[in-house]
Write a protein that holds these residues in place. Structure first.
Motif, PDB file in Angstrom:
ATOM      1  N   UNK A   1       1.348  -2.745  -6.805  1.00  0.00           N
ATOM      2  CA  UNK A   1       0.163  -2.320  -6.154  1.00  0.00           C
ATOM      3  C   UNK A   1      -0.622  -3.878  -5.947  1.00  0.00           C
TER       4      UNK A   1
ATOM      5  N   UNK B   1      11.443   1.680  -5.766  1.00  0.00           N
ATOM      6  CA  UNK B   1      11.011   2.910  -4.935  1.00  0.00           C
ATOM      7  C   UNK B   1      10.278   2.150  -3.941  1.00  0.00           C
TER       8      UNK B   1
ATOM      9  N   UNK C   1      13.903   7.079  -2.642  1.00  0.00           N
ATOM     10  CA  UNK C   1      14.554   6.816  -3.833  1.00  0.00           C
ATOM     11  C   UNK C   1      15.504   5.607  -3.955  1.00  0.00           C
TER      12      UNK C   1
ATOM     13  N   UNK D   1       8.313   8.726  -0.614  1.00  0.00           N
ATOM     14  CA  UNK D   1       8.797   7.641  -1.677  1.00  0.00           C
ATOM     15  C   UNK D   1      10.272   7.536  -1.388  1.00  0.00           C
TER      16      UNK D   1
ATOM     17  N   UNK E   1       2.594   9.762   2.125  1.00  0.00           N
ATOM     18  CA  UNK E   1       3.981   8.651   1.837  1.00  0.00           C
ATOM     19  C   UNK E   1       4.986   9.230   1.181  1.00  0.00           C
TER      20      UNK E   1
ATOM     21  N   UNK F   1       0.853  -1.188  -0.154  1.00  0.00           N
ATOM     22  CA  UNK F   1      -0.059  -0.089  -0.089  1.00  0.00           C
ATOM     23  C   UNK F   1       1.035   1.318   0.109  1.00  0.00           C
ATOM     24  N   UNK F   2       0.986   2.006  -0.966  1.00  0.00           N
ATOM     25  CA  UNK F   2       1.789   3.206  -1.189  1.00  0.00           C
ATOM     26  C   UNK F   2       1.956   3.621  -2.663  1.00  0.00           C
ATOM     27  N   UNK F   3       2.636   4.519  -2.830  1.00  0.00           N
ATOM     28  CA  UNK F   3       3.039   4.961  -4.361  1.00  0.00           C
ATOM     29  C   UNK F   3       3.962   4.258  -4.949  1.00  0.00           C
ATOM     30  N   UNK F   4       3.741   2.841  -5.056  1.00  0.00           N
ATOM     31  CA  UNK F   4       5.122   2.395  -5.707  1.00  0.00           C
ATOM     32  C   UNK F   4       4.661   2.176  -7.129  1.00  0.00           C
ATOM     33  N   UNK F   5       5.445   1.617  -7.969  1.00  0.00           N
ATOM     34  CA  UNK F   5       5.112   1.160  -9.211  1.00  0.00           C
ATOM     35  C   UNK F   5       3.889   0.648  -9.417  1.00  0.00           C
TER      36      UNK F   5
END
Lengths: 237, 569
Positions: free
Chosen positions: A57, A102, A163, A161, A159, A49-53
């Protein structure tokens, strides 16, 4: 009172630990990745849960431990627009992500993800200020859940992210860019009274978000190895 | 700079006839007769760096009752190569009459003079008769004739010096004088170097490099570097004069850019850095009454801050909208450029022209230039994430929005940029977002114009561009997140249509006093959709794309519309 930092050493991972004794966190390293670099890591049975590729998801979260905390003490202060947010010297906290993916952690207040101690030349901890006493108290899971549900900022992601720098030394892509996690002013945390060389100890505790198979949110935390920097401080009254 | 005698040339000829009769008239004693004829020729030449030669010819014929005599002399002088003012002595070689004893060493032949005398210089005769009444005779008769020509000229030059290929113009302050030379005949001796009287010549009648001296003897000249200028003082209408011209005061101008002397360094400045420009002199020009000047700055810069305002009858002016920057060309006529901020590479050559007005009424102009380089941090976009996820219009329970606030992260606008600087240019970056919204009643759009989205600085905290980690290059990653939309659409029985266009400027401010936020570029993106009968229709998106730019964001109004709520579970 003015506090000047004249001498800063880059953070280093030293064997002497002050802060790890202050946390009851189980030092697991729990981050989402589809990287098969560490096939022996155990599955977490949670979905990312998060702003991944997009490919991440809802993918199962695996464990990795390729993270490192860096601290940097300088007179450069954080700013908001044209205003300084803190007085120098400021401790900037960064995380290196030595994976190629990421990774994200929650943007919870810095006070809840950072344990700090300042040792004088005799190895004695410098007394903390009133604010400093509160600094480092991690959110409970309920507090994290409350924070998560009440995040109300359409201009900032909840979130952070982190690097990917690739494998040390920075692999591919060779970014060599640590991710800024937060910052604090030394004089806000510590009751600085004497000039001298000090040791600043920082331990970063990152919080993530994941869903189990029932859709329930979990907020696992990760304590990174303690980081120490030597700092020369001049206290001017 | 070097003031020197480039050359000195002299030619002179002279002949005279001197006769005396001394004889008895009537019953006097035997007559006495004496004749003296003389001819002389002199030439001298000397050249800077080369040396010179001199020659002297002398012929003398004497007739007298006791017997005549002819005397011929010749001397030659050689001055070896030398440079002014260290003129090497010459060596004299003499033959003929008088050569048994002569001075073999000759000093400098140079006289700072102008002479153009023709013949005759003196042509006079006189008769003197004395009568001896007692013996009843008279005697003595005397005549004298002298013919002289003389041409001489010293040529004075100024080497202005300077670096090779330099176009700089320096100010030179001369103080000169000249004296009219009036020969005075002394008949008892025949010397090519005539005895003279010196009479001061008014300063205003003396010209140097085509320009008359002021009434105080001063002359101000703006001369370019690497020139060899003839500065021989001249006086019109006078054929014989000497002059004096001491080494001038050289006032070398240089441009100072933010404390850097552009004559010795080519500094690199960062976009957004305040760069004051001023003129500095190696030696302050004296007696300056006033100046006018003009700066020329290269490349992309701004030098004036301005903002829209309206008059408030009950108080001070009310300013609104963006703080803007522009070029005010009138400020370039100031002696000091207080404000200058570059907004793009590469810089170039800064020039400054100044005309100085002096207290003696003269004017002189100088020009000076210097190079600067402008640095602009590099931007990598997109950086975080490397591939920007698609933005997706959504219709959720209460929101018509971009992205789904109940599922992270699906369709919100999220991107980041890496800013890579170079030492010593640290600073901060942030976003400034403009929104142009068109939306159905009762929501408010922006009237077709771009308005500021909430506040000038989109992120609460700037991203520090600092030396971090193991690299010496200041750098940082600035993130962006947005979830625009309108709430409570279900309250309205009509359909709701929204269209947002965004210009998200990436702004950078370098560390340093007086620095400003300047654009590195901007991201364009947008979305639109219609809610009709609780159904999302006509979704449209413009995926974020970045372009480098030096255009400042401008706005007249501010819009506070976007909203985001966290996902729940």
């Amino acid at each position: 009172m003015k506090v000047y930092c004249l001498f800063v050493l880059w953070a280093a991972l030293l064997p002497v630990s002050v802060l790890s004794q202050n946390t009851n966190l189980n030092p697991v390293y729990l981050f989402a990745t589809t990287n098969a670099d560490n096939p022996t890591l155990e599955a977490t049975n949670m979905l990312a849960l998060g702003p991944y590729y997009p490919a991440f998801i809802t993918k199962e979260m695996l464990r990795t431990n390729s993270f490192e905390c860096h601290i940097q003490v300088s007179d450069q202060v954080p700013t908001s627009g044209n205003k300084a947010m803190l007085a120098p010297p400021v401790c900037w906290i960064y995380t290196y992500n030595f994976t190629t993916n990421y990774i994200a952690c929650l943007r919870v207040p810095i006070q809840t993800i950072c344990q700090v101690a300042l040792l004088d030349k005799d190895g004695k901890q410098v007394q903390k200020t009133h604010s400093g006493e509160k600094f480092g108290r991690a959110f409970s899971e309920d507090e994290v859940r409350h924070w998560f549900k009440n995040w109300n900022n359409s201009h900032e992601s909840m979130f952070i992210s982190i690097i990917p720098n690739g494998s040390p030394p920075y692999g591919t892509p060779p970014y060599d860019i640590p991710t800024e996690i937060g910052f604090f002013a030394l004089k806000d945390i510590f009751d600085l009274k004497e000039n001298g060389e000090y040791e600043l100890h920082v331990q970063l505790i990152l919080t993530q978000a994941g869903k189990d198979s029932a859709g329930k949110l979990h907020f696992p935390r990760v304590a990174l190895p303690e980081t120490i920097a030597k700092v020369r401080i001049i206290v001017a009254k | 700079m070097r003031l020197y005698v480039e050359s000195y040339e002299l030619t002179a000829t002279g002949n005279d006839h001197w006769s005396e009769y001394d004889y008895a008239q009537q019953n006097g004693p035997t007559g006495y007769f004496y004749v003296d004829d003389r001819r002389g020729e002199t030439s001298e030449s000397w050249y800077d760096g080369t040396g010179g030669n001199g020659e002297w010819l002398w012929h003398e014929q004497i007739s007298a009752p006791g017997g005549g005599q002819i005397n011929d002399s010749h001397s030659g002088t050689v001055w070896p190569p030398s440079s002014y003012p260290n003129v090497a002595d010459g060596t004299v070689t003499m033959t003929g009459y008088g050569s048994d004893d002569y001075e073999t060493n000759a000093g400098s032949p140079i006289i700072w003079e102008h002479c153009d005398l023709g013949v005759p210089l003196v042509d006079m005769s006189d008769t003197y008769t004395e009568h001896d009444f007692w013996n009843n005779y008279s005697y003595s008769y005397f005549t004298y004739q002298d013919h002289e020509t003389r041409q001489a000229q010293a040529v004075i030059k100024l080497q202005t010096g300077g670096k090779a290929a330099s176009q700089r113009q320096n100010l030179f302050v001369f103080n000169g004088s000249a004296n009219r030379t009036v020969p005075v005949r002394d008949p008892s001796w025949h010397n090519p170097l005539l005895p003279v009287l010196q009479i001061s010549i008014p300063f205003q009648n003396i010209t140097v490099a085509g320009k008359a001296l002021g009434n105080d003897g001063n002359l101000y000249l703006g001369l370019p570097d690497n020139q060899d200028v003839d500065v021989t003082p001249t006086v019109s209408g006078i054929d014989y004069y000497t002059f004096n011209l001491p080494t001038p005061q050289e006032c070398t101008p240089t441009i100072i850019a933010n404390g850097n002397d552009l004559s010795v360094t080519n500094p690199t400045f960062c976009v957004g850095q305040q760069i004051p420009f001023s003129l500095s002199w190696s030696s302050a020009p004296p007696n300056v009454a006033d100046t006018i000047q003009q700066w020329t700055l290269p490349g992309e810069y701004v030098n004036e801050r301005w903002q829209n305002y309206y008059a408030n009858p009950e108080g001070p002016l009310q300013y609104y909208g963006s703080v803007n920057y522009r070029i005010d060309s009138t400020l370039l006529a100031n002696a000091v450029i207080t404000n200058c901020w570059y907004i793009n590479t590469p810089g170039g050559t800064v020039t400054m022209w100044q005309n100085l007005h002096f207290t003696n009424g003269q004017y002189a102009s100088i020009a000076v230039d210097g190079d600067i380089t402008v640095y602009k941090p590099q931007v990598t976009f997109p950086f975080l994430p490397a591939n920007i996820p698609n933005i997706i219009p959504r219709l959720t329970a209460t929101w018509l929005e971009l992205g789904d606030r109940n599922a992270i992260p699906t369709g919100t606008a999220e991107f980041g940029a890496l800013i890579l600087s170079e030492p010593p240019f640290t600073g901060a970056v942030n976003w400034t977002q403009l929104i142009r919204r068109s939306v159905t009643y009762p929501y408010s759009g922006t009237g077709g114009a771009y308005a500021l989205d909430n506040s000038q600085f989109y992120n609460n905290a700037n991203t520090s561009i600092n030396v971090i980690g193991r690299s010496p290059n200041p750098r940082g990653v600035v993130s962006f997140f947005d979830n625009p939309g309108v709430a409570d659409w279900s309250w309205y029985p009509w359909s709701i249509t929204i269209k947002d266009d965004f210009q998200t400027y990436l702004m950078f401010q370098p560390v340093g006093d007086g620095s400003i936020w300047v654009p590195l570029g901007f991201v364009t993106w947008g979305w639109g959709a219609t809610e009709s009968n609780a159904t999302l229709t006509s979704p449209s998106t413009i995926q974020p794309s970045y372009q480098s730019s030096d255009q400042f964001p401008t706005w007249m109004a501010t819009s506070v519309n976007s909203r985001y709520q966290p996902p729940g579970n």
